[in-house]
Every structure is written in structure tokens, then in C-alpha cells.
Design a protein around this motif. Structure first.
Motif, PDB file in Angstrom:
ATOM      1  N   ILE A 157       0.887  -1.587   0.100  1.00 28.06           N
ATOM      2  CA  ILE A 157      -0.102  -0.549  -0.119  1.00 28.06           C
ATOM      3  C   ILE A 157       0.671   1.252  -0.019  1.00 28.06           C
ATOM      4  O   ILE A 157       1.631   1.159   1.188  1.00 28.06           O
ATOM      5  CB  ILE A 157      -0.906   0.135   1.522  1.00 28.06           C
ATOM      6  CG1 ILE A 157      -1.598  -1.081   1.157  1.00 28.06           C
ATOM      7  CG2 ILE A 157      -1.739   1.798   1.066  1.00 28.06           C
ATOM      8  CD1 ILE A 157      -2.780  -1.260   2.512  1.00 28.06           C
ATOM      9  N   GLY A 158       0.256   2.095  -0.771  1.00 29.66           N
ATOM     10  CA  GLY A 158       1.417   3.300  -0.893  1.00 29.66           C
ATOM     11  C   GLY A 158       2.985   2.706  -1.131  1.00 29.66           C
ATOM     12  O   GLY A 158       3.839   3.899  -1.043  1.00 29.66           O
ATOM     13  N   GLY A 159       3.671   2.054  -2.004  1.00 30.68           N
ATOM     14  CA  GLY A 159       4.910   2.300  -2.240  1.00 30.68           C
ATOM     15  C   GLY A 159       5.120   1.198  -0.717  1.00 30.68           C
ATOM     16  O   GLY A 159       6.398   1.223  -0.877  1.00 30.68           O
ATOM     17  N   ARG A 160       4.578   1.378  -0.311  1.00 30.50           N
ATOM     18  CA  ARG A 160       5.363  -0.148   0.935  1.00 30.50           C
ATOM     19  C   ARG A 160       4.938  -1.145   1.461  1.00 30.50           C
ATOM     20  O   ARG A 160       3.153  -1.685   1.204  1.00 30.50           O
ATOM     21  CB  ARG A 160       5.394   1.156   2.414  1.00 30.50           C
ATOM     22  CG  ARG A 160       5.247   2.515   2.566  1.00 30.50           C
ATOM     23  CD  ARG A 160       6.793   2.785   2.567  1.00 30.50           C
ATOM     24  NE  ARG A 160       7.661   3.712   1.995  1.00 30.50           N
ATOM     25  CZ  ARG A 160       8.146   4.631   1.144  1.00 30.50           C
ATOM     26  NH1 ARG A 160       7.918   3.186   0.160  1.00 30.50           N
ATOM     27  NH2 ARG A 160       8.127   6.010   0.789  1.00 30.50           N
ATOM     28  N   LEU A 198       8.742   2.532  -7.139  1.00 31.71           N
ATOM     29  CA  LEU A 198       7.515   1.398  -5.393  1.00 31.71           C
ATOM     30  C   LEU A 198       6.230   3.112  -5.420  1.00 31.71           C
ATOM     31  O   LEU A 198       5.479   2.236  -5.032  1.00 31.71           O
ATOM     32  CB  LEU A 198       8.160   1.270  -4.882  1.00 31.71           C
ATOM     33  CG  LEU A 198       9.449  -0.298  -4.318  1.00 31.71           C
ATOM     34  CD1 LEU A 198      10.575   0.415  -3.213  1.00 31.71           C
ATOM     35  CD2 LEU A 198       8.871  -1.413  -5.082  1.00 31.71           C
ATOM     36  N   ASP A 199       6.734   4.291  -5.471  1.00 28.39           N
ATOM     37  CA  ASP A 199       5.529   4.409  -5.570  1.00 28.39           C
ATOM     38  C   ASP A 199       4.457   4.741  -6.267  1.00 28.39           C
ATOM     39  O   ASP A 199       3.540   5.626  -5.635  1.00 28.39           O
ATOM     40  CB  ASP A 199       5.957   6.676  -4.668  1.00 28.39           C
ATOM     41  CG  ASP A 199       7.123   6.761  -4.298  1.00 28.39           C
ATOM     42  OD1 ASP A 199       6.753   5.599  -3.284  1.00 28.39           O
ATOM     43  OD2 ASP A 199       8.089   7.487  -4.151  1.00 28.39           O
ATOM     44  N   ASP A 200       5.031   4.729  -7.135  1.00 26.72           N
ATOM     45  CA  ASP A 200       3.660   3.949  -8.889  1.00 26.72           C
ATOM     46  C   ASP A 200       2.578   2.965  -8.052  1.00 26.72           C
ATOM     47  O   ASP A 200       1.802   3.350  -8.880  1.00 26.72           O
ATOM     48  CB  ASP A 200       3.836   4.257 -10.295  1.00 26.72           C
ATOM     49  CG  ASP A 200       4.893   5.347 -10.715  1.00 26.72           C
ATOM     50  OD1 ASP A 200       5.393   5.857 -10.377  1.00 26.72           O
ATOM     51  OD2 ASP A 200       5.979   4.343 -11.440  1.00 26.72           O
ATOM     52  N   ALA A 201       3.465   2.607  -7.209  1.00 29.41           N
ATOM     53  CA  ALA A 201       2.509   1.199  -7.294  1.00 29.41           C
ATOM     54  C   ALA A 201       1.711   1.265  -5.098  1.00 29.41           C
ATOM     55  O   ALA A 201       2.445   0.922  -5.085  1.00 29.41           O
ATOM     56  CB  ALA A 201       3.285  -0.231  -6.895  1.00 29.41           C
ATOM     57  N   GLU A 202       0.437   1.897  -6.107  1.00 34.33           N
ATOM     58  CA  GLU A 202      -0.214   2.354  -4.465  1.00 34.33           C
ATOM     59  C   GLU A 202      -0.914   1.513  -3.988  1.00 34.33           C
ATOM     60  O   GLU A 202      -0.948   1.186  -2.537  1.00 34.33           O
ATOM     61  CB  GLU A 202      -1.269   3.313  -4.945  1.00 34.33           C
ATOM     62  CG  GLU A 202      -0.696   5.076  -5.797  1.00 34.33           C
ATOM     63  CD  GLU A 202      -0.203   5.092  -4.518  1.00 34.33           C
ATOM     64  OE1 GLU A 202      -1.117   5.209  -3.459  1.00 34.33           O
ATOM     65  OE2 GLU A 202      -0.161   7.116  -4.386  1.00 34.33           O
TER      66      GLU A 202
END
Length: 186
Positions: free
Chosen positions: A111-114, A142-146
Motif C-alpha cells: 500500500i502506498g509504495g510500502r 515503488l511510489d507508482d504502486a499505490e
């Protein structure tokens, strides 16, 4: 001259007791393999490695040898294949019925790049495995993967930055309660 008795006995035919043994061993091994895939299937499918391929190849070889019996024949093979198809049909029908066993559900992995450690732990994936999967799905930042969800068949659903997902599509997802409102539509 062709000895048809040998051809029948050694290559084509099977006795009634042999046929019963083939059916019984096929059913037992099918059920065992179905349980094995239920427990470890998403991980094997999400991150296939040379090792997991080798394990599946060995399982397939051992299963084939065990189901066909001491002297594999064409009719024995046909009995195995038909038994497998019947078992697959029956198991598919049983999956539709309510039962006490927990069903595998899609799981939130990120979630949210984490990464969501509880989700990774639940499906037995390491963070390194997740990074491999994300790269193979075209995620370069990674920040693109919400939001990243591991589906029950081992594939990933990636909700990218600026996109949303309909609430009804995550109704059965394990960890959905942690998904932020700004990612949900509908």
C-alpha cells in the motif's frame, strides 16, 4: 510373427484389479496434490523458480509412476486421465458448496509504495520476491504502486498512482481494511 497376447498384456490392457489400483492411487494422489497446491500454490505461481519447477517436475514424475502401477499400459493411462478429469470436475463442484475449510483469498501485499509485512508473511513471499514480481509487471518506481494485491492464482493486481479500484472488486481481499479511501471508487 506378432504375439498379440504380449502386446495386450504388456502395452495395451489392464486387469480389473489393476484398474481398481490405478483409480484408487490416482484419487489419493490427486487429493494430496490438491491440498499441497491449496497450501503453497499462490507462492509457487507468484514466484516460480528453477527450484519450484524442479519440485513440480519430480512430483509429476513420481505421481505418474505411482498412479500407473508396476506395468504402465495404454488403458491404465486412459483410466488415470479420466479419473483426473472426473476428480477435477467433482472438486470444482465441491468448491461451489459452503464448507468449513477456509478459502484462499486475494491478499494485499503493498500500500502506498510500502510492503505490507503481514500480507507477505501470510502468502510466504519475501520482499525480494515482491520486488521481482513488481519489476516483471512493469513497476519501475515503488511510489507508482499505490496498491498491490496477490490474486489466488498467483498473479498480481497493481493499482498505479492516480488510479482507483472499485470497492466491490476488493470485497473478498485479505487486508482490504488497510486500503486508504483515496484508492477506492464506487
Amino acid at each position: 510373427m506378432i504375439d498379440w497376447d504380449i502386446v495386450w498384456r504388456d502395452y495395451i490392457g489392464i486387469s480389473w484389479s489393476g484398474a481398481l489400483g490405478v483409480v484408487a492411487s490416482t484419487i489419493v494422489l490427486y487429493l494430496f496434490f490438491a491440498l499441497l497446491m491449496h497450501l503453497s500454490g499462490p507462492r509457487l505461481m507468484a514466484n516460480p523458480t528453477v527450484g519450484s519447477f524442479a519440485v513440480l517436475a519430480v512430483i509429476g514424475g513420481v505421481t505418474a509412476r505411482a498412479t500407473l502401477g508396476e506395468a504402465p499400459t495404454m488403458l491404465g493411462a486412459l483410466i488415470v486421465l479420466n479419473t483426473l478429469m472426473i476428480m477435477e470436475y467433482l472438486l470444482g463442484t465441491l468448491r461451489k458448496l459452503p464448507h468449513p475449510l477456509p478459502r484462499r483469498r486475494p491478499t494485499v501485499l503493498m500500500i502506498g509504495g510500502r510492503p505490507v509485512s503481514s500480507g507477505l508473511h501470510r502468502v510466504h513471499l519475501s520482499q525480494r520476491n515482491l520486488w521481482d514480481l513488481l519489476r516483471s509487471h512493469g513497476v519501475l518506481d515503488l511510489d507508482d504502486a499505490e496498491l498491490v494485491i496477490l490474486e489466488t492464482r498467483g498473479d498480481l493486481t497493481v493499482v498505479r498512482r492516480g488510479s482507483t479500484i472499485d470497492r466491490s472488486l476488493i470485497a473478498e481481499v485479505e487486508g482490504r481494511e488497510a486500503i486508504p479511501e483515496h484508492l477506492l471508487a464506487g
